[in-house]
Design a protein around this motif. Structure first.
Motif, short mmCIF file in Angstrom:
data_model
loop_
_atom_site.label_atom_id
_atom_site.label_comp_id
_atom_site.label_asym_id
_atom_site.label_seq_id
_atom_site.Cartn_x
_atom_site.Cartn_y
_atom_site.Cartn_z
N THR A 171 15.89 -62.58 22.11
CA THR A 171 14.41 -62.71 22.49
C THR A 171 14.90 -62.08 24.14
O THR A 171 13.84 -61.41 24.74
N GLU A 172 16.16 -62.81 24.10
CA GLU A 172 16.94 -62.20 25.49
C GLU A 172 16.46 -60.36 26.07
O GLU A 172 15.78 -60.20 26.93
N GLU A 173 16.93 -60.13 24.79
CA GLU A 173 16.88 -58.27 24.72
C GLU A 173 15.78 -57.75 25.05
O GLU A 173 15.57 -57.24 25.65
N LEU A 174 14.81 -58.58 24.53
CA LEU A 174 14.17 -57.32 24.15
C LEU A 174 12.80 -57.94 24.83
O LEU A 174 11.89 -57.50 25.69
N THR A 175 12.87 -59.11 25.89
CA THR A 175 12.51 -59.80 27.63
C THR A 175 12.40 -58.46 27.83
O THR A 175 12.39 -57.41 28.91
N VAL A 176 14.14 -58.23 28.04
CA VAL A 176 15.04 -57.21 29.09
C VAL A 176 13.67 -56.30 29.09
O VAL A 176 13.50 -55.39 29.80
N LEU A 177 13.47 -55.61 28.20
CA LEU A 177 13.45 -54.09 27.72
C LEU A 177 12.12 -53.83 27.76
O LEU A 177 11.45 -52.77 27.04
N GLU A 178 10.89 -55.11 27.59
CA GLU A 178 9.54 -55.62 27.50
C GLU A 178 9.09 -54.73 26.39
O GLU A 178 8.11 -54.25 26.74
N LYS A 179 9.85 -55.31 25.29
CA LYS A 179 9.61 -55.01 23.95
C LYS A 179 8.20 -56.55 23.69
O LYS A 179 8.57 -57.22 23.20
N GLU A 180 6.99 -56.30 23.42
CA GLU A 180 5.79 -57.22 23.27
C GLU A 180 6.57 -57.76 21.37
O GLU A 180 7.15 -57.22 20.52
N HIS A 181 7.20 -58.92 21.32
CA HIS A 181 7.19 -59.72 20.16
C HIS A 181 6.81 -61.69 20.81
O HIS A 181 6.63 -61.87 21.76
N LEU A 210 17.05 -51.77 19.74
CA LEU A 210 15.27 -51.57 20.20
C LEU A 210 15.04 -51.46 21.01
O LEU A 210 13.59 -51.41 21.76
N ARG A 211 16.10 -50.28 21.87
CA ARG A 211 14.90 -49.90 22.62
C ARG A 211 13.68 -49.04 22.25
O ARG A 211 12.66 -48.30 22.98
N ASP A 212 14.53 -47.98 20.90
CA ASP A 212 13.84 -47.19 20.47
C ASP A 212 11.99 -47.93 19.67
O ASP A 212 11.47 -47.51 18.88
N LEU A 213 12.23 -49.61 19.68
CA LEU A 213 10.72 -50.49 19.20
C LEU A 213 9.89 -50.25 19.73
O LEU A 213 9.79 -50.04 20.90
N ASN A 214 8.80 -49.83 19.39
CA ASN A 214 7.63 -49.21 19.89
C ASN A 214 5.95 -49.92 19.20
O ASN A 214 5.21 -49.62 18.61
N CYS A 215 6.72 -51.40 17.66
CA CYS A 215 5.17 -51.51 17.55
C CYS A 215 5.87 -53.44 17.67
O CYS A 215 6.43 -53.99 18.79
N PRO A 216 4.82 -54.24 17.95
CA PRO A 216 4.65 -55.61 17.79
C PRO A 216 5.83 -56.10 16.84
O PRO A 216 5.32 -56.05 15.72
N LEU A 217 6.20 -57.11 17.08
CA LEU A 217 7.47 -57.49 16.68
C LEU A 217 7.26 -59.57 16.53
O LEU A 217 7.01 -59.91 17.47
#
Length: 227
Positions: free
Chosen positions: A174-184, A147-154
């Protein structure tokens, strides 16, 4: 079916996939990933629907021609996937779609259902060519997206009653994505069960499926716009 089966190559390996083109002849590309049943008519129909919505849709065959209607056999086929080999297949399928003459734009989208949902997220974390990802109640215990390498909206669609992708699992993701500041954005549909989008399965929920479809088309139009 309005599309056609085409071949694509990864080294010495040859694969097939279902390609559906929009009425205009070209459009932004979307990879469509199968449920654990295989590349069945329903998935080809989903690709056709995306084509009718203006996209060039490509559904790679992850099982080498095998399909089933039996849950036990489908589970066995899913678990038999070698993730390393499947990763190579997915990356080659993405490259094939991106380079196809009927595909426009530098980025392509990816959407998957059940097993394919998890693999869509997995591929989006692998390929910089993916510009937008949709995960329908994704599961596959052996596919762990970086998930650290996710660079697009989900965008994620989930069922309220789902033993495979539970509310706790969705909350953790969703908690992990939020911590990683990934758009989702994740949406859970009340009263639905796993695979509610599949209109040939008992769990089909027309209202929820229609809502996800409108959101999915708008999501891809927004993030894959070419002008």
């Amino acid at each position: 079916m309005n599309g056609e089966m085409i071949q694509f190559i990864d080294g010495e390996e040859s694969y097939e996939g279902y390609l559906a083109k929009p009425p205009s002849g070209s459009g932004p590309g979307i990879v469509v990933l199968q449920e654990y049943w295989g590349l069945v008519p329903h998935i080809k129909d989903v690709a056709d629907r995306y084509a009718q919505a203006g996209f060039t849709a490509f559904a790679p065959d992850l099982y080498g021609g095998k399909t089933t209607e039996e849950p036990d056999e489908a589970g066995s086929l899913m678990m038999a996937l070698h993730i390393g080999e499947t990763s190579n297949l997915l990356l080659r399928a993405i490259e094939t779609l991106s380079a196809h003459p009927s595909t426009v734009g530098e980025k392509v989208g990816i959407v998957g259902f059940c097993m394919g949902g998890q693999l869509a997220l997995y591929a989006a974390c692998k390929s910089p060519v993916i510009g937008a990802c949709i995960d329908y109640y994704g599961i596959h215990p052996n596919a762990q997206p970086a998930l650290r390498d996710l660079n697009c909206p989900l965008l994620g669609f989930f069922a309220e009653n789902d033993a495979y992708a539970s509310a706790d699992q969705v909350d953790a993701l969703t908690e992990e994505l939020t911590v990683l500041e990934k758009e989702h954005e994740f949406i859970t549909y009340p009263g639905t069960n796993h695979a509610f989008f599949n209109d040939v399965r008992p769990a089909y929920n027309q209202e929820a499926a229609a809502d996800t479809w409108q959101r999915a088309v708008a999501f891809f139009n927004k993030h894959l716009s070419v002008g």
